[in-house]
Design a protein around this motif. Structure first.
Motif, PDB file in Angstrom:
ATOM      1  N   GLU B 238      33.725  52.554  39.498  1.00 13.39           N
ATOM      2  CA  GLU B 238      34.011  51.230  38.975  1.00 13.39           C
ATOM      3  C   GLU B 238      34.763  51.383  37.663  1.00 13.39           C
ATOM      4  O   GLU B 238      34.903  52.471  37.131  1.00 13.39           O
ATOM      5  N   GLN B 239      35.270  50.259  37.140  1.00 13.50           N
ATOM      6  CA  GLN B 239      35.972  50.225  35.867  1.00 13.50           C
ATOM      7  C   GLN B 239      37.009  51.325  35.729  1.00 13.50           C
ATOM      8  O   GLN B 239      36.995  52.115  34.788  1.00 13.50           O
ATOM      9  N   GLU B 258      41.195  45.717  43.886  1.00 14.01           N
ATOM     10  CA  GLU B 258      41.057  44.945  42.665  1.00 14.01           C
ATOM     11  C   GLU B 258      40.720  43.500  42.961  1.00 14.01           C
ATOM     12  O   GLU B 258      41.044  42.975  44.024  1.00 14.01           O
ATOM     13  N   SER B 261      37.864  38.561  38.013  1.00 16.18           N
ATOM     14  CA  SER B 261      36.456  38.437  37.653  1.00 16.18           C
ATOM     15  C   SER B 261      36.190  37.059  37.089  1.00 16.18           C
ATOM     16  O   SER B 261      37.090  36.249  36.926  1.00 16.18           O
ATOM     17  N   ILE B 371      38.189  45.170  28.372  1.00 15.89           N
ATOM     18  CA  ILE B 371      39.260  46.078  28.763  1.00 15.89           C
ATOM     19  C   ILE B 371      40.420  45.956  27.769  1.00 15.89           C
ATOM     20  O   ILE B 371      40.960  44.869  27.592  1.00 15.89           O
ATOM     21  N   GLN B 499      39.984  38.751  33.273  1.00 11.76           N
ATOM     22  CA  GLN B 499      39.979  40.178  33.566  1.00 11.76           C
ATOM     23  C   GLN B 499      40.014  40.401  35.074  1.00 11.76           C
ATOM     24  O   GLN B 499      39.417  39.665  35.837  1.00 11.76           O
ATOM     25  N   ASN B 501      39.070  43.388  37.752  1.00 13.07           N
ATOM     26  CA  ASN B 501      38.375  44.671  37.825  1.00 13.07           C
ATOM     27  C   ASN B 501      38.947  45.509  38.949  1.00 13.07           C
ATOM     28  O   ASN B 501      39.316  44.995  39.992  1.00 13.07           O
ATOM     29  N   TRP B 503      38.313  48.892  41.342  1.00 10.70           N
ATOM     30  CA  TRP B 503      37.466  49.957  41.871  1.00 10.70           C
ATOM     31  C   TRP B 503      38.371  50.963  42.568  1.00 10.70           C
ATOM     32  O   TRP B 503      39.348  50.569  43.227  1.00 10.70           O
ATOM     33  N   GLU B 517      31.640  41.379  38.768  1.00 15.11           N
ATOM     34  CA  GLU B 517      31.897  42.725  38.240  1.00 15.11           C
ATOM     35  C   GLU B 517      30.877  43.757  38.708  1.00 15.11           C
ATOM     36  O   GLU B 517      30.886  44.884  38.247  1.00 15.11           O
TER      37      GLU B 517
END
Lengths: 325, 527
Positions: B238-239, B258, B261, B371, B499, B501, B503, B517
């Motif tokens: 993740e992230q 992606e 979020s 981020i 944002q 996110n 993966w 998230e």
């Protein structure tokens, strides 16, 4: 000698007390753990109740008083984040760090001393120059970068070793260790070398300088003249005499490695106390930070004591005695 | 002889191959932050909630888009304004084989707000609800005042068993003794700092999913997490750091997933002080707080080039924002679009407001929370300086930032004049940010807890207060949208972007991005 040791231990108590005060007040100046831990949706009232539950609404000297009272009973407070005794959290993760620190110490001595002596005996040889040049790299390259490069090369590109984590552990004398299994050993290798590089370079340089000095001494010439084998001259007469600075520095470094192997542990996701410390600092988990630093002070005091005792073993001229007498 | 040997070898290989069972499908996940406990009611914290959703079920679950779906309750409805009825799923078994009944739910709601030592309690969600057991599979929840968000609240509470949970402490959950849920996976091993292992619950009531064994490894350092994926030590991370995304996309052995979020990054500003501490005239003299002027706030918002931030700073993994939640969430406004970049218009507005030469401003922000947060702040500093508002950017670790932003000033008031923050809507609808960020600060009634700019508009307040007690979805949605329209029209905050996110996973594995998230094994699937 026993008087010396007792006196040193008594002094240590004073150091720990002063240290606890500095750390406690210092840590409490920074930020407010409530802002980090509370969930966003909490209302003002809930936040206030939370502050009260952590005891942060009391004046700081009062908080310190309770801390000292509890500490005298062996309780260094509960972690805000885990709600478990801070001491327990640290001891739980200590074996992983000790294992890593000792492994890196072992590597730096076993590789560093022979290379250093070799470079000291043949200062002009090309191989010696290569050794010395590499030791400069070992000093100057930042640990986190080297760690990442190790992962890139040995784990990602070559695929020889695992990238992160601790691997399988087995129990040895009640402690979980990983160096007895093949999987654990593989996981240990990269972080241990990463952590050892700096110390190895240090040892190489100390050993080389010592060797160059000692090799010219009369007793070495005499030993040679007596017809002793080169092996015996190096292993007994030279090596023993270069050990004092090496032991001093390694002693200090050992403490540093155990207490502050933060970078290596973070890069390799090694579940040791360094990682716990950095997480606790970021989350303002004050009890853990305070407990950690107090334990670190204790450890440094003990290591220095052992180093002093080792001196007297290595060099009979050093006598441990009561300073006053 | 040689031939015989090779023949024997081939036979041996054949024996070994046939003896191996069909390979169990295991999934190893690299987490960016470590969950702190195996107790589902210990800390209301993202990493904990997403991990424990494998072991435990809620009465109501949230799917990938935070929509409510049946969990241990098959249905729920409001009988009247103050009473909700939940019909529970029958035939569900706990991991230890005992049956799940209404008693477990009652017990959960008693325990959840009262966990010893909890740093962030679930009392937030259980507050004001009285549970009545009608029969073994029917529960009535009563509230003192109408509470339309009750299903959202309920979806945040994971149900534990009375049999195993009675008298159990957080330590009992961590050791696995009490960590007995009804969830898709069973507790297998928890080594703090190193790994969490789970095995599939073959008796789960829904679709069990394909992974038979899960291992979660906390790898906090981003480069190491990426390296662990590249080295094949983990299957999913993740992230994914934005700087690596471009390169990882080109790697044929990896998949990137992606998703947008529920977190908006925004600028908050001082709406209440006449003399704001971090605003000065061009010559350094103190001036009356210009941010109280609507034209100045609008000028600052227009001066920000959102698409440029998204493409340059965020490497295209973000979406420009015009309000509090992205389109598609409940209660968002149809009318609001991200404000166009218009430096000339901004300069004109500043001149109209009496600041033709601008003023001096300090923009504060965290540097380890969102981020690329520090880089965004720097970009904004330059954009504002371009219209004459000379901006100094100061960023700091979140441990310092949030305390100062919330109560660093005299008498515990917010300290900063202009600052960058973010808000993720845990409930997945617009009342969460409206209540906390844009309702007037009201300690007694628990509104505006994160209103660090002290924005206050009675009309917005009224709409929010009305919305949170309106059971009718259509009316509530409209009130929330209207409140958003007004508050954003006022420039109560300046939204920047949502944002996104990312993966990253090994080839062959894909991830259904979640708006909350969270990283869960049941959102991962083989191609």
């Amino acid at each position: 000698m026993s008087v010396f040791i007792i006196r040193r231990l008594l002094q240590s108590l004073g150091v720990i007390f002063v240290m606890s005060m500095i750390v406690f007040f210092g840590v409490n100046v920074v930020g407010n753990p409530v802002d980090i831990l509370a969930s966003d949706d909490m209302t003002q009232e809930q936040i206030q109740a939370f502050v009260a539950r952590l005891g942060l609404d009391r004046p700081i000297y009062e908080q310190y008083w309770y801390f000292v009272l509890n500490a005298l009973r062996g309780d260094l407070g509960n972690s805000f984040v885990f709600a478990e005794p801070a001491l327990k959290l640290i001891l739980q993760r200590l074996p992983a760090t000790l294992e890593l620190a000792l492994a890196s110490m072992f590597l730096s001595v076993v590789i560093g001393i022979p290379l250093g002596i070799y470079a000291g005996l043949r200062p002009e040889a090309r191989s010696s120059k290569v050794i010395m040049a590499s030791s400069i790299l070992g000093f100057s390259l930042p640990t986190f970068w080297v760690g990442l490069m190790f992962i890139m090369v040995f784990a990602v590109m070559l695929g020889w070793l695992p990238s992160t984590g601790r691997g399988d552990t087995t129990e040895l004398l009640g402690i979980q260790v990983s160096f007895l299994t093949w999987d654990g050993l593989q996981h240990l290798l990269l972080p241990a070398i990463n952590l050892a590089l700096f110390k190895m370079s240090l040892v190489i340089r100390l050993a080389r300088a010592g060797t160059r000095e000692v090799a010219l001494q009369d007793y070495v010439k005499f030993a040679r003249a007596k017809g002793l084998s080169a092996r015996r001259v190096v292993l007994v007469h030279i090596m023993k005499n270069i050990m004092i600075p090496v032991v001093t520095v390694l002693g200090l470094e050992l403490g540093g490695v155990i207490a502050f192997s933060v970078v290596t542990e973070t890069v390799f996701a090694w579940p040791g106390i360094g990682k716990l410390l950095i997480d606790s600092i970021q989350l303002l988990d004050r009890p853990v930070v305070v407990a950690y630093l107090i334990i670190t002070v204790l450890m440094f005091i003990l290591i220095n004591l052992v180093v002093d005792i080792l001196y007297s073993v290595l060099d009979p001229r050093v006598r441990l005695k009561d300073v006053k007498s | 002889m040689k031939r015989m040997l090779s023949l024997a070898g081939a036979m041996l290989a054949a024996v070994i191959l046939t003896a191996l069972p069909a390979r169990a499908k295991e999934l190893t996940i690299g987490l960016a932050s470590e969950p702190t406990s195996m107790d589902p009611h210990f800390h209301n914290l993202g990493p904990n909630n997403s991990l424990l959703s494998h072991l435990f079920d809620g009465l109501i679950d949230q799917d990938e888009n935070q929509q409510l779906v049946p969990g241990l309750a098959v249905s729920w409805k409001a009988l009247d304004d103050l009473t909700w009825e939940f019909k529970l799923r029958q035939g569900v078994k706990w991991h230890d084989g005992s049956p799940f009944t209404a008693d477990d739910v009652i017990f959960t709601f008693e325990r959840a707000p009262n966990v010893e030592g909890s740093p962030g309690s679930f009392g937030l969600y259980t507050k004001g609800k009285t549970l009545v057991k009608v029969d073994d599979f029917t529960i009535h929840m009563k509230t003192a005042e109408p509470w339309p968000l009750l299903p959202q609240d309920v979806s945040s509470i994971m149900i534990i068993s009375r049999k195993n949970g009675e008298g159990a402490t957080t330590a009992d959950y961590n050791s696995g003794k009490a960590a007995i849920g009804t969830g898709r996976y069973k507790y297998a091993e928890y080594v703090p700092g190193d790994r969490i292992v789970m095995e599939r619950n073959e008796g789960w009531w829904g679709n069990k999913g394909e992974w038979t064994k899960l291992t979660f490894k906390p790898i906090k350092s981003s480069p190491s997490r990426v390296a662990a994926l590249l080295a094949g030590d983990v299957d999913l991370i993740e992230q994914t750091p934005t700087v690596d995304i471009e390169r990882l996309k080109k790697d044929p052995n990896l998949n990137l997933s992606e998703g947008i979020s529920n977190r908006v990054i925004y600028l908050h500003m001082d709406h209440w002080r006449d003399d704001s501490p971090f605003i000065k005239g061009k010559d350094g003299s103190s001036i009356k707080n210009p941010l109280k002027d609507h034209r100045v706030r609008l000028a600052l918002s227009k001066a920000i080039n959102r698409p440029a931030i998204v493409s340059r700073v965020m490497e295209d993994v973000a979406v420009p924002a015009g309000q509090l939640l992205p389109p598609g969430f409940f209660g968002v406004s149809e009318n609001l679009k991200p404000l166009e970049y218009d430096p000339e218009g901004a300069k004109k507005l500043l001149a109209d407001a009496g600041y033709p030469d601008g003023f001096k401003l300090t923009l504060h922000g965290p540097n380890d929370r969102y981020i690329n947060d520090a880089k965004i702040a720097e970009a904004i500093g330059q954009m504002l300086s371009r219209i004459g508002v000379q901006t100094e950017v100061v960023t700091m670790p979140r441990s310092v930032f949030f305390n100062r932003a919330s109560r660093g000033g005299p008498d515990g008031t917010p300290e900063f004049s202009f600052f960058l923050v973010g808000w993720g809507s845990g409930t997945g609808e617009a009342s969460s940010p409206l209540r906390s960020l844009l309702h007037s600060y009201d300690k007694e009634r628990g509104f505006g807890a994160a209103n660090r700019g002290r924005y206050s508009n009675p009309e917005v307040d009224k709409l929010i207060e009305e919305a949170v007690v309106t059971i009718d979805d259509a009316k509530r949605g409209a009130a929330l949208a209207r409140a958003t329209d007004l508050a954003i029209g006022d420039v109560g905050i300046i939204p920047l972007h949502y944002q996104v996110n990312v993966w990253a996973s090994k080839k062959g594995i894909k991830y259904r991005a979640r708006t909350d998230e969270a990283t869960t094994a049941f959102s991962a699937y083989s191609e």
